[in-house]
Design an enzyme around this catalytic site. Structure first.
Site, PDB file in Angstrom:
ATOM      1  N   CYS A   2       0.831  -1.194   0.000  1.00  0.00           N
ATOM      2  CA  CYS A   2       0.000   0.000   0.000  1.00  0.00           C
ATOM      3  C   CYS A   2       0.869   1.247   0.000  1.00  0.00           C
ATOM      4  O   CYS A   2       2.088   1.182   0.073  1.00  0.00           O
ATOM      5  CB  CYS A   2      -0.914   0.022   1.227  1.00  0.00           C
ATOM      6  SG  CYS A   2      -1.960  -1.441   1.396  1.00  0.00           S
ATOM      7  N   ILE A 283      14.911  -5.903 -19.971  1.00  0.00           N
ATOM      8  CA  ILE A 283      14.801  -4.675 -20.742  1.00  0.00           C
ATOM      9  C   ILE A 283      16.061  -4.442 -21.566  1.00  0.00           C
ATOM     10  O   ILE A 283      17.173  -4.768 -21.131  1.00  0.00           O
ATOM     11  CB  ILE A 283      14.535  -3.462 -19.829  1.00  0.00           C
ATOM     12  CG1 ILE A 283      14.151  -2.237 -20.671  1.00  0.00           C
ATOM     13  CG2 ILE A 283      15.726  -3.150 -18.928  1.00  0.00           C
ATOM     14  CD1 ILE A 283      13.507  -1.128 -19.884  1.00  0.00           C
TER      15      ILE A 283
END
Length: 594
Positions: A2, A283
């Protein structure tokens, strides 16, 4: 996982303000937005539902205690069983359910029982004078920023500083000396921040605010005793396999980041052995660039049988991408791989994943960088100055030419260059003799540099896309093991992080184990050259008519660096130019001037 925020004490904060703060955190917690207010306090939460998805509503409440929590507790099931034996009842299966029962039983020491990563806040109203307590995990994996109101009566906090700045009395004044701290350390090391009135909680912190009194203490992991005769690699391998079993347990899909380097390749293999067909991500950049690792990542993926995703970014898109990722950096951070991290987690999110495992931390724990080894073997009187330069965007000799005359005067009045002061402090620490030199260097890095340079980047740029980054090498069991191993087992001859190398041999291809080490980074030296978008962006930003740091950075020195990089591309000049680009962009995205 959160994003959390809140206030305690002083004048009551209105709901409109709290809503604006919450909206500043929505990218990291898009699944639910909740708030609980009381007499003189408020605790809010933006949830990224990963564990106990159908339950886990925050804030948690137990009697006169209220809690909001950012993170993951991987041993929550064991803790739940222990607490149930003591009469506590649980309705759902969210890891945060155990926090307040543990706090009620063990007080502040309850954090020592948590295995995972966390930043959490508890309002405790069990006594006549309520208090706010903030806690961070042992490694500083999750961030928490805070400030006191001008009258000292209210404390406000949030997971990210941009959201914190939405409180109306946020102390926005920039500390000019933070520019030197940034260039001398590649990031603004905590607990201070770029704003003079804002601080961040260091690793393993407990902050207590009661009345108008604030206290801060720190806790450390308990020491571990290693059984004699058991190879370090065997201990590490068993420990990591146990951790992976827990960290791959989630109510949402989990993937793994596979850079092609040793650490991430090893974790990819362990993850694939636990979850066959696990997804892996790498990536790379369109075109032919130095240090391209995609072929190593493909080899590891094929070897392990993962479902591999190759993310390719076009350097022509860098100007817009840089602007976007810098907006999510709470403070300037020069790591070129921030761009890579941001783009990679964006692709992870778009592929439908909320959780990704990363290989961060192994180098800092087990001595994986040659700078550690070189400094440990350097017996000269100035070793610490040379070592500090390896951690800086620019050494003090370069900074003396880069800073304006007025700024140099300001630095002298403020105790000099950050890099020199930090190097001198490290020298005193080594001479203090608590640890052997190599271990002292590693501990200093783990406490002073790593949380602010690496972990803030991982946390903020993953949560920018609502992805939780889990870091197996930083779990308490692994860190205890690393701290217990003597330096002579971490670096053996010319082999750095020897336990990781040996443990990985049975899991990953030999070509990956024995390949030369290279950083997971962006080849900025090759990309800052005429005809490339990054070259044009740097020229326009740093040599334009209205730079924001013109009172501190000499334009003629920047122009000379740009000329040198144009004529003879050089890693040093490129890093300084990239660092200044990030600094200018950071101030521009916030409409600030130092």
């Amino acid at each position: 996982m959160c994003r959390i925020y809140g206030s305690f004490g002083g004048e009551r904060v209105g709901p409109d303000v709290l809503h604006r703060v919450a909206e500043g955190l929505r990218h990291g917690g898009p699944d639910a937005q909740t708030l609980l207010r009381g007499d003189g306090w408020a605790l809010g939460n933006n949830r990224l539902a990963v564990q106990g998805v159908t339950h886990g509503r925050q804030p948690y409440v137990l009697g006169d205690m209220t809690c909001v929590f950012n993170g993951e507790i991987y041993n929550h099931r064991e803790l739940r069983a222990e607490l149930a034996a003591h009469g506590y009842e649980f309705r759902g299966d969210c890891d945060g359910d155990v926090l307040l029962p543990l706090f009620e039983r063990y007080g502040d020491a309850f954090v020592r029982r948590l295995e995972g990563m966390f930043a959490l806040a508890i309002v405790d109203r069990r006594t006549t004078e309520p208090c706010l307590k903030l806690f961070t995990d042992h490694a500083g994996m999750k961030s928490l920023f805070y400030y006191l109101s001008a009258d000292g009566r209210r404390l406000c906090f949030a997971s990210e500083m941009e959201a914190l700045s939405r409180f109306p009395d946020f102390p926005a004044a920039v500390d000019p000396l933070a520019i030197d701290r940034y260039l001398g350390g590649k990031a603004v090391w905590g607990p201070g921040t770029i704003h003079t009135g804002v601080r961040t909680l260091p690793p393993g912190s407990v902050l207590c605010f009661k009345g108008d009194q604030l206290s801060l203490t720190q806790w450390q992991l308990d020491a571990m005793v290693i059984e004699e005769g058991v190879p370090a690699a065997e201990l590490l391998d068993g420990t990591l396999r146990d951790e992976l079993t827990r960290m791959l347990d989630a109510d949402v899909p989990v993937c793994v980041i596979t850079s092609g380097g040793l650490d991430s390749s090893y974790l990819t293999a362990l993850a694939a052995a636990t979850v066959p067909g696990v997804h892996s991500f790498n990536i790379a950049y369109r075109g032919d660039w130095p240090d391209d690792e995609r072929h190593y990542a493909r080899e590891v993926a094929a070897h392990c049988g993962t479902r591999h995703h190759q993310v390719v970014v076009d350097p022509a898109d860098f100007p817009g991408l840089i602007d976007r990722f810098v907006r999510h950096l709470d403070q300037p951070n020069n790591a070129p791989h921030s761009l890579s991290t941001f783009a990679l987690f964006e692709a992870v999110h778009e592929a439908g994943f909320k959780v990704a495992l990363t290989g961060d931390g192994a180098d800092e724990l087990f001595g994986g960088y040659t700078r550690f080894v070189k400094a440990a073997r350097d017996d000269s009187a100035t070793w610490h100055r040379a070592y500090q330069d390896t951690m800086a965007a620019a050494g003090t000799a370069t900074l003396a030419r880069l800073y304006t005359r007025d700024y140099l005067v300001q630095l002298r009045e403020g105790n000099g260059y950050f890099g020199d002061a930090n190097g001198d402090e490290l020298d005193r620490r080594v001479r203090g003799g608590r640890h052997e030199k190599l271990e002292a260097l590693l501990r200093h890095d783990q406490e002073s540099r790593f949380p602010y340079y690496i972990l803030r980047r991982v946390d903020h740029l993953s949560m920018a896309h609502a992805v939780e980054a889990r870091i197996p090498f930083l779990q308490p069991s692994v860190m205890r093991l690393a701290h217990a191993l003597p330096p002579g087992l971490k670096v053996v001859g010319e082999t750095v992080k020897a336990p990781v190398v040996e443990a990985a041999r049975r899991w990953v291809p030999r070509s990956v184990v024995e390949r030369p080490k290279q950083p997971f980074t962006l080849p900025v030296s090759a990309m800052i050259r005429p005809g490339e978008a990054l070259y044009d962006l740097i020229g326009d930003t740093l040599l334009g008519p209205h730079t924001r740091c013109e009172a501190y950075i000499r334009r003629d020195t920047v122009r000379e660096l740009f000329r040198l990089q144009t004529e003879r591309p050089d890693a040093h000049a490129a890093e300084v130019l990239w660092s200044l680009l990030i600094l200018e962009t950071w101030f521009a995205t916030r409409s600030l001037r130092p």
